[in-house]
Write an enzyme that holds these catalytic residues in place. Structure first.
Site, PDB file in Angstrom:
ATOM      1  N   GLY A   1     113.590 -23.028  43.213  1.00 45.88           N
ATOM      2  CA  GLY A   1     113.595 -24.417  43.655  1.00 45.88           C
ATOM      3  C   GLY A   1     114.361 -24.549  44.956  1.00 45.88           C
ATOM      4  O   GLY A   1     115.205 -23.704  45.278  1.00 45.88           O
ATOM      5  N   SER A   2     114.079 -25.630  45.706  1.00 42.92           N
ATOM      6  CA  SER A   2     114.772 -25.812  46.987  1.00 42.92           C
ATOM      7  C   SER A   2     115.044 -27.273  47.297  1.00 42.92           C
ATOM      8  O   SER A   2     115.331 -27.619  48.433  1.00 42.92           O
ATOM      9  CB  SER A   2     113.940 -25.204  48.130  1.00 42.92           C
ATOM     10  OG  SER A   2     112.668 -25.846  48.230  1.00 42.92           O
ATOM     11  N   GLY A   3     114.968 -28.138  46.279  1.00 40.76           N
ATOM     12  CA  GLY A   3     115.264 -29.547  46.472  1.00 40.76           C
ATOM     13  C   GLY A   3     116.760 -29.811  46.516  1.00 40.76           C
ATOM     14  O   GLY A   3     117.581 -28.890  46.618  1.00 40.76           O
ATOM     15  N   GLY A   4     117.134 -31.097  46.410  1.00 44.87           N
ATOM     16  CA  GLY A   4     118.536 -31.469  46.510  1.00 44.87           C
ATOM     17  C   GLY A   4     119.409 -30.838  45.447  1.00 44.87           C
ATOM     18  O   GLY A   4     120.498 -30.325  45.736  1.00 44.87           O
ATOM     19  N   MET A   5     118.955 -30.847  44.192  1.00 44.96           N
ATOM     20  CA  MET A   5     119.752 -30.261  43.125  1.00 44.96           C
ATOM     21  C   MET A   5     119.822 -28.745  43.274  1.00 44.96           C
ATOM     22  O   MET A   5     120.857 -28.144  43.010  1.00 44.96           O
ATOM     23  CB  MET A   5     119.162 -30.637  41.762  1.00 44.96           C
ATOM     24  CG  MET A   5     120.002 -30.174  40.587  1.00 44.96           C
ATOM     25  SD  MET A   5     121.641 -30.950  40.586  1.00 44.96           S
ATOM     26  CE  MET A   5     122.394 -30.144  39.168  1.00 44.96           C
TER      27      MET A   5
ATOM     28  N   LYS B   1     120.796 -39.373  48.842  1.00 42.15           N
ATOM     29  CA  LYS B   1     121.948 -38.471  48.810  1.00 42.15           C
ATOM     30  C   LYS B   1     122.419 -38.029  50.195  1.00 42.15           C
ATOM     31  O   LYS B   1     123.604 -37.771  50.387  1.00 42.15           O
ATOM     32  CB  LYS B   1     121.639 -37.247  47.953  1.00 42.15           C
ATOM     33  CG  LYS B   1     121.552 -37.540  46.462  1.00 42.15           C
ATOM     34  CD  LYS B   1     121.413 -36.257  45.668  1.00 42.15           C
ATOM     35  CE  LYS B   1     121.501 -36.528  44.177  1.00 42.15           C
ATOM     36  NZ  LYS B   1     121.507 -35.279  43.391  1.00 42.15           N
TER      37      LYS B   1
ATOM     38  N   ASP C   1     127.585 -32.827  40.881  1.00 41.41           N
ATOM     39  CA  ASP C   1     126.644 -31.785  40.443  1.00 41.41           C
ATOM     40  C   ASP C   1     127.190 -30.420  40.837  1.00 41.41           C
ATOM     41  O   ASP C   1     127.215 -29.482  40.031  1.00 41.41           O
ATOM     42  CB  ASP C   1     125.264 -31.981  41.095  1.00 41.41           C
ATOM     43  CG  ASP C   1     124.523 -33.191  40.549  1.00 41.41           C
ATOM     44  OD1 ASP C   1     124.733 -33.542  39.378  1.00 41.41           O
ATOM     45  OD2 ASP C   1     123.737 -33.792  41.302  1.00 41.41           O
TER      46      ASP C   1
END
Length: 272
Positions: free
Chosen positions: A129-133, A70, A106
């Protein structure tokens, strides 16, 4: 009705580290239903630059991008829309005669769901959470005017970076924290995962929330969503996100916007 394949059939693809059938089923179901001369195929690659070069050179109409690509594709396209620029991540590329435009559906889907569910910028939001999504979700809330935000993430580096970028508070654990809007963007509650029966937020936090948003799409009724419904709290499901972002992609690729009923039918097929 399936249009016979020919030299004029347009190809759309996905590129992911771990390809799934979700997008393939979603898009091909709608192509058949609407009689469109398109076909969709999932791929993986060890050379993302060459893969995007192939999208450009072969006239592949659309390309869905998943982790871990991404961020890398940002340098490989010609134009970056605000939705992708805002979070530094791409999930959709459209090819117009060799010119590649990148966006993030998204982010667009989350902003649309914020509006559709009547959430207000005065409400506080807690993103786990702290990922891409998580970055897409948190940025969508921030850009929609939600300035009372908290990022809870065990990964201090990515969590603090995301919080600092958006002007949100950072916490390493959810703990007893609560907010008007609770958002789970972790694998907690995901079918087949190590925490499939887990709930991302405590019972009291869920009961006191205005809305609970679980980005986990499988199952569509996660333990967190079930708990929120039982508490009489409003919910936004991961299935809604998946369906809406895919519908945005579909329209960008084909120029056709499927109806809500068609999108939900395709979404059900994609998760079967």
């Amino acid at each position: 009705m399936r249009v016979p394949l020919s030299k004029d059939t347009r190809l759309c693809i996905s590129l992911a580290g771990r390809p799934s059938n979700i997008g393939t089923r979603f898009h091909n179901y709608l192509y058949d239903l609407l009689g469109l001369d398109f076909i969709y195929k999932a791929f993986t690659t060890t050379d993302i630059a060459a893969a995007i070069g192939g999208v450009r050179a072969l006239g592949i109409r659309g390309c869905s991008v998943s982790m871990p690509f991404k961020h890398d594709v940002l340098a490989l396209v010609d134009e970056i829309e605000q939705s992708a620029r805002s979070i530094g991540a791409v999930n959709t590329i459209v090819n117009d005669d060799g010119r590649l435009t990148a966006s993030n559906t998204d982010y667009l889907a989350v902003q649309a769901l914020i509006a559709a569910h009547g959430l207000q910028p005065s409400q506080s939001v807690l993103v786990y959470g702290s990922g891409g999504m998580a970055g897409a979700v948190a940025a969508a809330f921030c850009d929609a005017g939600f300035d009372r935000g908290t990022i809870a993430a065990r990964n201090a580096e990515t969590g603090r970076s995301l919080a600092d970028r958006l002007g949100y508070e950072y916490r390493s654990e959810v703990g007893a924290r609560t907010a008007d809007v609770l958002v789970n963007v972790t694998p907690v509650g995901m079918a087949g995962g190590p925490e499939a029966t887990g709930i991302a937020f405590g019972e009291e936090a869920v009961a006191n929330a205005h809305t609970v948003f679980d980005v986990v799409a499988m199952p569509s009724e996660t333990p967190l969503i079930k708990a929120a419904r039982e508490a009489g709290v409003g919910v936004i499901t991961g299935a809604e996100v998946i369906a809406l972002q895919a519908a945005e992609q579909f329209e960008r690729y084909t120029g056709v916007r499927p109806t809500d009923e068609q999108v939900m039918a395709a979404s059900a097929v994609s998760r079967a």
